[in-house]
Write an enzyme that holds these catalytic residues in place. Structure first.
Site, PDB file in Angstrom:
ATOM      1  N   SER A   1     -13.230   2.154   2.904  1.00 29.82           N
ATOM      2  CA  SER A   1     -12.259   1.704   1.904  1.00 29.82           C
ATOM      3  C   SER A   1     -11.192   2.768   1.718  1.00 29.82           C
ATOM      4  O   SER A   1     -11.476   3.899   1.303  1.00 29.82           O
ATOM      5  CB  SER A   1     -12.955   1.431   0.567  1.00 29.82           C
TER       6      SER A   1
ATOM      7  N   LYS B   1     -12.786  -8.690  -3.230  1.00 29.40           N
ATOM      8  CA  LYS B   1     -11.321  -8.584  -3.326  1.00 29.40           C
ATOM      9  C   LYS B   1     -10.834  -9.264  -4.604  1.00 29.40           C
ATOM     10  O   LYS B   1     -11.604  -9.476  -5.514  1.00 29.40           O
ATOM     11  CB  LYS B   1     -10.683  -9.175  -2.066  1.00 29.40           C
TER      12      LYS B   1
ATOM     13  N   SER C   1       0.843  -1.213   0.000  1.00 30.54           N
ATOM     14  CA  SER C   1       0.000   0.000   0.000  1.00 30.54           C
ATOM     15  C   SER C   1       0.873   1.257   0.000  1.00 30.54           C
ATOM     16  O   SER C   1       0.619   2.212  -0.732  1.00 30.54           O
ATOM     17  CB  SER C   1      -0.893   0.035   1.241  1.00 30.54           C
TER      18      SER C   1
ATOM     19  N   ASP D   1      -7.199  -7.608   5.060  1.00 30.34           N
ATOM     20  CA  ASP D   1      -6.366  -8.441   4.187  1.00 30.34           C
ATOM     21  C   ASP D   1      -5.889  -9.716   4.877  1.00 30.34           C
ATOM     22  O   ASP D   1      -5.358 -10.613   4.219  1.00 30.34           O
ATOM     23  CB  ASP D   1      -5.154  -7.641   3.679  1.00 30.34           C
TER      24      ASP D   1
ATOM     25  N   ARG E   1     -13.407 -13.807  -1.638  1.00 28.69           N
ATOM     26  CA  ARG E   1     -12.592 -14.561  -0.677  1.00 28.69           C
ATOM     27  C   ARG E   1     -13.426 -15.448   0.248  1.00 28.69           C
ATOM     28  O   ARG E   1     -12.918 -16.449   0.765  1.00 28.69           O
ATOM     29  CB  ARG E   1     -11.696 -13.611   0.135  1.00 28.69           C
TER      30      ARG E   1
ATOM     31  N   ARG F   1     -13.888  -6.281 -10.511  1.00 30.10           N
ATOM     32  CA  ARG F   1     -13.993  -5.581  -9.219  1.00 30.10           C
ATOM     33  C   ARG F   1     -14.782  -4.284  -9.352  1.00 30.10           C
ATOM     34  O   ARG F   1     -14.723  -3.606 -10.381  1.00 30.10           O
ATOM     35  CB  ARG F   1     -12.591  -5.356  -8.648  1.00 30.10           C
TER      36      ARG F   1
HETATM   37  C1  S3P Z   1      -5.662  -1.074   0.141  1.00 36.28           C
HETATM   38  C2  S3P Z   1      -6.865  -1.000   0.752  1.00 36.28           C
HETATM   39  C3  S3P Z   1      -7.714  -2.164   1.044  1.00 36.28           C
HETATM   40  C4  S3P Z   1      -6.912  -3.466   0.983  1.00 36.28           C
HETATM   41  C5  S3P Z   1      -6.032  -3.526  -0.221  1.00 36.28           C
HETATM   42  C6  S3P Z   1      -5.055  -2.368  -0.242  1.00 36.28           C
HETATM   43  C7  S3P Z   1      -4.918   0.178  -0.122  1.00 36.28           C
HETATM   44  O1  S3P Z   1      -8.759  -2.234   0.100  1.00 36.28           O
HETATM   45  O2  S3P Z   1      -7.784  -4.562   1.015  1.00 36.28           O
HETATM   46  O3  S3P Z   1      -5.303  -4.726  -0.236  1.00 36.28           O
HETATM   47  O4  S3P Z   1      -3.713   0.131  -0.412  1.00 36.28           O
HETATM   48  O5  S3P Z   1      -5.540   1.242  -0.035  1.00 36.28           O
HETATM   49  P1  S3P Z   1     -10.104  -1.361   0.285  1.00 36.28           P
HETATM   50  O6  S3P Z   1      -9.723   0.057   0.237  1.00 36.28           O
HETATM   51  O7  S3P Z   1     -10.988  -1.728  -0.854  1.00 36.28           O
HETATM   52  O8  S3P Z   1     -10.677  -1.780   1.609  1.00 36.28           O
END
Ligand code: S3P
Length: 469
Positions: A199, A381, A51, A354, A385, A153
């Protein structure tokens, strides 16, 4: 530079942290260096946080001046985002495989160019959604495409607020899905958005659009999602005001600047990758105690440590007190533990999202029942999942009950055998990879190389830990 360590949590057992020299995976401490309490003890490094890596690459590309970045993840998702930034005119060097430093000269907030080809974000939901925000605020034209998983998605959650800001987005295939074409838009309008889902990708897309498009942006989430964007914005001189209000957690970008500062930043190890190693050790995959250093301890990401701890995992966490980074980091030590089931509820989900596949497979090897509810986001996801976990756990003969928003798992109390599918999903491949490497297990995974998306070297680490035991 790390100056000192402050112990922030010790859940059970003897102190296991040793801050001596760093061993390679599987290398043991020499007798004279062994910590008093533990004779078998290894240090493991995990690759950079996915991230954070994607965000710093985008911000360095948009900065005015030269950024210095190290510790970047060299993984499939990052490669996709980096290649898209190159197509947008950023002179981005290749991402080192060893975490060494690269320098990036940013093109400025208005410096991106229309690409001559489609931007292929591959499997990366973060790359796609964050870049949608960036492109929405830029005066350029680009089309985002991705692999089969990314095309399935939901993008409406990002497109809807961007649309309200005045972005011109056209769905070239199914409504609300990639491929999406972004056209040059008039200056963006301000937005005050109550996000229907917690999110970080949605929140970040709106904040990036506000930053690049020069528009005020306010985002409220009922439960706080990961906050890397907020921390990095502060680092590049873009102050945000953050407050708890009756409807939730609110982030406000009120004065988008004309330029942003370059970054001088070292990405910590990915705590989500560390989670697989911790689970493997806790489940007795190696008889060794393991410490993972220089790992992100951002509290919006470490919810799984509370859950693992409730399940009986022996954990020692030390936070590094450092003045050089906006992202908390430190070390996590763990040992083989006796595990039992637990319940994960909706309030915990954003900080553990995650790691839920991993918690589910740990539940299969723990005593009693593990219950995960309030996690309908899991269906959206890289794969559905909940479905992937239920199918695979059934294939291994584990008692499992599917809910629309989660699942319940009965601890099996025996080594597991059977064939499982990764469903094109790196975290499903790695979660079952942990089970497959436990003593007595015979589990075949159809696509183990998917781990390269977020954790290159995953199998090597597990193999070395197994051999070193
Ligand atoms: C992420 C946010 C999460 C996470 C993803 C990475 C990010 O998703 O599940 O693996 O880097 O902002 P969501 O924002 O859809 O919850």
């Amino acid at each position: 530079m790390i100056q000192s360590h402050e112990r922030i949590l010790k859940t059970s057992g003897k102190p296991t942290c040793y801050s001596g020299h760093v061993l390679g995976v599987g290398e043991r401490l020499k007798d004279e260096n062994r910590p008093k309490e533990d004779s078998d003890f290894v240090k493991v490094n995990v690759p950079g946080d996915k991230s954070i890596t994607q965000r710093v690459l985008i911000l360095a590309s948009l900065a005015s001046g030269e950024s210095r970045l190290s510790g970047l993840l060299h993984g499939g998702d990052v490669e996709s985002t980096a290649e898209a930034l190159r197509s947008l005119g950023v002179g981005l060097p290749s991402i080192p495989t060893d975490g060494s430093e690269i320098r990036i000269t940013g093109v400025g907030l208005n410096g991106l160019r229309s690409p001559s080809k489609n931007l292929d974000l591959g499997n990366s939901g973060t790359g796609a959604r964050l870049l949608l925000g960036v492109l929405a605020g830029s005066q350029i034209e680009a089309t985002l495409v991705g692999d089969a998983s990314l095309q399935s998605r939901p993008m409406r959650r990002v497109c809807e607020p961007l649309h309200l800001m005045g972005a011109r987005l056209e769905h070239l295939g199914e409504e609300g899905r990639i491929p999406i074409r972004v056209d040059s838009a008039p200056p963006l309008r301000s937005i005050d958005w109550l996000s229907p889902v917690p999110s970080a990708q949605v929140k970040s897309a709106i904040l990036f659009a506000g930053l690049v498009g020069g528009a005020k942006a306010v985002v409220t989430e009922t439960l706080q999602s990961r906050d890397h964007t907020e921390r990095l914005f502060a680092e590049i001189g873009v102050p945000l005001s953050i407050q708890e209000i009756p409807s939730g957690h609110q982030v406000e970008l009120s004065l988008p600047p004309d330029i942003i500062d370059p970054l001088d930043f070292s990405v910590p190890g990915d705590v989500s990758s560390a989670a697989f190693i911790i689970a493997f050790v806790a489940l007795g995959g190696t008889g060794l105690s393991v410490t993972i250093d220089n790992v992100s301890l951002n509290p919006t990401r470490t919810g799984f440590l509370d859950v693992f701890s409730r399940m009986g995992t022996d954990l020692t966490i030390e936070k590094a007190t450092s003045e050089d980074t906006c992202e908390p980091k430190g070390s996590i030590a763990t040992s083989p533990s006796k595990l039992h089931g637990t319940e994960v509820n909706i309030r915990e989900v954003p900080a553990v999202i995650d790691e839920l596949p991993l918690i589910a497979v740990m539940g299969a090897c723990s005593e009693g029942r593990t219950i995960i509810r309030g996690a309908d986001e899991l269906r959206l996801k890289e794969s559905d999942r909940i479905h992937s976990l239920v199918q695979n756990l059934k294939a291994l003969g584990v008692g499992v009950m599917e809910h629309e928003d989660g699942l319940e798992i009965e601890g099996a109390g025996r080594p597991l055998k059977g064939q499982v599918r990764a469903f094109g999903d790196h975290r499903i491949a790695m979660a079952f990879g942990v089970l497959a490497k436990l003593e007595g297990a015979h589990i075949e995974i159809d696509d183990p190389t998917l781990s390269d998306i977020s954790f290159p070297g995953f199998w090597e680490v597990l193999n070395k830990l197994t051999q070193a035991a």
